[in-house]
Scaffold this active site. Sequence first.
Site, PDB file in Angstrom:
ATOM      1  N   HIS A   1       5.187  16.794   6.777  1.00 46.63           N
ATOM      2  CA  HIS A   1       5.545  15.823   5.372  1.00 46.63           C
ATOM      3  C   HIS A   1       4.924  14.625   5.636  1.00 46.63           C
ATOM      4  O   HIS A   1       5.394  13.772   6.187  1.00 46.63           O
ATOM      5  CB  HIS A   1       6.900  15.779   5.128  1.00 46.63           C
ATOM      6  CG  HIS A   1       7.299  15.555   4.022  1.00 46.63           C
ATOM      7  ND1 HIS A   1       7.814  16.054   2.912  1.00 46.63           N
ATOM      8  CD2 HIS A   1       7.260  14.075   3.413  1.00 46.63           C
ATOM      9  CE1 HIS A   1       7.938  15.178   1.701  1.00 46.63           C
ATOM     10  NE2 HIS A   1       7.912  14.019   2.038  1.00 46.63           N
TER      11      HIS A   1
ATOM     12  N   HIS B   1       2.531  11.429   3.365  1.00 46.63           N
ATOM     13  CA  HIS B   1       1.887  10.740   1.948  1.00 46.63           C
ATOM     14  C   HIS B   1       0.693   9.739   2.647  1.00 46.63           C
ATOM     15  O   HIS B   1       0.778   8.578   2.704  1.00 46.63           O
ATOM     16  CB  HIS B   1       2.987   9.862   1.415  1.00 46.63           C
ATOM     17  CG  HIS B   1       4.077  10.366   0.815  1.00 46.63           C
ATOM     18  ND1 HIS B   1       4.229  10.948  -0.363  1.00 46.63           N
ATOM     19  CD2 HIS B   1       5.179  10.905   1.237  1.00 46.63           C
ATOM     20  CE1 HIS B   1       5.371  11.466  -0.683  1.00 46.63           C
ATOM     21  NE2 HIS B   1       5.808  11.726   0.315  1.00 46.63           N
TER      22      HIS B   1
ATOM     23  N   GLN C   1       5.397  12.276  -8.554  1.00 42.27           N
ATOM     24  CA  GLN C   1       6.398  11.002  -8.014  1.00 42.27           C
ATOM     25  C   GLN C   1       7.119  10.706  -9.124  1.00 42.27           C
ATOM     26  O   GLN C   1       8.264  10.247  -8.769  1.00 42.27           O
ATOM     27  CB  GLN C   1       5.367  10.161  -7.410  1.00 42.27           C
ATOM     28  CG  GLN C   1       5.957   8.920  -6.977  1.00 42.27           C
ATOM     29  CD  GLN C   1       6.945   8.852  -5.817  1.00 42.27           C
ATOM     30  OE1 GLN C   1       6.150   8.918  -4.539  1.00 42.27           O
ATOM     31  NE2 GLN C   1       8.302   9.119  -5.706  1.00 42.27           N
TER      32      GLN C   1
ATOM     33  N   HIS D   1       9.821  17.839  -2.720  1.00 49.33           N
ATOM     34  CA  HIS D   1      10.722  16.579  -2.570  1.00 49.33           C
ATOM     35  C   HIS D   1      12.114  17.161  -3.168  1.00 49.33           C
ATOM     36  O   HIS D   1      12.033  17.183  -4.342  1.00 49.33           O
ATOM     37  CB  HIS D   1      10.362  15.239  -2.920  1.00 49.33           C
ATOM     38  CG  HIS D   1       9.283  14.634  -1.918  1.00 49.33           C
ATOM     39  ND1 HIS D   1       8.155  15.162  -2.180  1.00 49.33           N
ATOM     40  CD2 HIS D   1       9.448  13.456  -1.361  1.00 49.33           C
ATOM     41  CE1 HIS D   1       7.346  14.270  -1.220  1.00 49.33           C
ATOM     42  NE2 HIS D   1       8.015  13.357  -0.857  1.00 49.33           N
TER      43      HIS D   1
ATOM     44  N   GLU E   1      16.667  14.359  -2.210  1.00 46.14           N
ATOM     45  CA  GLU E   1      16.497  13.300  -1.611  1.00 46.14           C
ATOM     46  C   GLU E   1      17.663  12.265  -1.813  1.00 46.14           C
ATOM     47  O   GLU E   1      17.188  11.353  -2.626  1.00 46.14           O
ATOM     48  CB  GLU E   1      15.184  12.656  -1.203  1.00 46.14           C
ATOM     49  CG  GLU E   1      15.064  11.487  -0.083  1.00 46.14           C
ATOM     50  CD  GLU E   1      13.809  10.953   0.103  1.00 46.14           C
ATOM     51  OE1 GLU E   1      12.809  11.153  -0.645  1.00 46.14           O
ATOM     52  OE2 GLU E   1      13.511  10.269   0.972  1.00 46.14           O
TER      53      GLU E   1
ATOM     54  N   ASP F   1       6.584  11.425   7.116  1.00 45.95           N
ATOM     55  CA  ASP F   1       6.681  11.133   5.721  1.00 45.95           C
ATOM     56  C   ASP F   1       5.919   9.782   5.290  1.00 45.95           C
ATOM     57  O   ASP F   1       4.956   9.996   4.498  1.00 45.95           O
ATOM     58  CB  ASP F   1       8.209  10.729   5.577  1.00 45.95           C
ATOM     59  CG  ASP F   1       8.639  10.770   3.991  1.00 45.95           C
ATOM     60  OD1 ASP F   1       7.607  10.967   3.114  1.00 45.95           O
ATOM     61  OD2 ASP F   1       9.790  10.693   3.501  1.00 45.95           O
TER      62      ASP F   1
HETATM   63 FE   FE2 Z   1       7.930  12.470   1.010  1.00 43.89          FE
END
Ligand code: FE2
Length: 425
Positions: free
Chosen positions: A57, A59, A152, A210, A213, A309
């Site tokens: 995971h 970005h 996102q 995702h 969260e 992450d």
């Molecule tokens: Fe993430």
Amino acid sequence: MLDLLIKNARLGDHDASIDIAVKYGRIEAVTPDIRAEAVKIIDAEGCFVTAPFVDAHFHLDSVLARGRPRINRSGTLLEGIEIWGELKPALTVEDFHARAMEFCRWSIARGTLGLRSHVDITDARLLAVEALLDVRETMKPFMDIQLVAFPQDGFLRSAGSRDNLERALDMGVDVVGGIPHFERTMSEGAESVRQLMRIAADRGLLVDMHCDESDDPLSRHIETLSAETCHLGMEGRVAGSHLTSMHSMDNYYVSKLLPLMAGAQIHVIANPLINITLQGRHDSYPKRRGMTRVKELFEAGINTAFGHDCVMDPWYAFGSHDMLEVASMGLHVGQMTSQGQIQSCFDAVTKNAAAAMQLDHYGIAPGNFADLVILDCQSAFDAIRLRPARLYVIRRGHVIATTRRSHPELTLGGKAGSVNFVTAD
Ligand code: FE2
């Protein structure tokens, strides 16, 4: 003639030393005392050898963008999303590409040769997709990168997301992403899960969302994700990332949820470094830790990995992409200190993450790819405790990174000596 022969390596705590023979980029044998000629011989001198670290995971689009255009003052997930929204219009393909490429060099130096990166598709220009598809191909000889089409700003909430996401998949993005807890309502969150799962099922793709969260115990999109997985016959092909709301759920509900997730063969990817800093920001005291219930997930037989992450971006300012730092934080936050739990935390940044990504031919066994890391320590326990130098990083039988041993030298009362922090068994 072998291509590579590694002598005197250790696979685990108290294991006898073994040799590893490599030919044509694959492991040919793992056994004590191999006597054969080889183009290259490495004496591991009793050090611990592992399959590479895998980060399931990440970005790559936002990596190394910390402080642009401003620092995240509140430290929250939502301010991070705001800052990212301010920065996005100014970014170019070259900018995305240069930061991701630099970061991949960091990853390889730390022995991380598998990486699943989400890529934001809510900007219709899809510049990050274009850049990261090229990074994926350029880095292929050195590491396995998977890309996730990640809405996102919300799949239903952000105009044009469906079209952008489908175009990103047409361009070659590997996995379908989502962010149901960021949609406008709980019901729209659930609807986004259903629509995204349908897209993945129709295209035969993996899913990694995702999911939940949030510190809100009523954020239960993992329930919909698990149920849809079974409904569509996609067991074992779907991952839920973060799942932090499980930390705050009541035990009765979780006792019903875990078997549902296990039945769907959901992969869970917890992100301990970022969630220990982002979650619980609205709490006074006591403050919730926010990481999902990793210990219980392991006990329920659910494949659970740890991800980094972010590194130096609007959400997380720290890190050098050392997956042993992630394992250490996960162990501490989850209070997983028994010998078996320590091994599980090591597995969470190696084989469990590889399983979540469905990487082929991973692991130290004959027939698998000769992808290996030799660490300056003797066990998984010491790897997490010391985060030692990655002495050799090997990809398909070729050494692609080395780090020298570094032991402090002391001079005490005129007497010199080095310290290596390793205790006798
Ligand atoms: Fe993430």
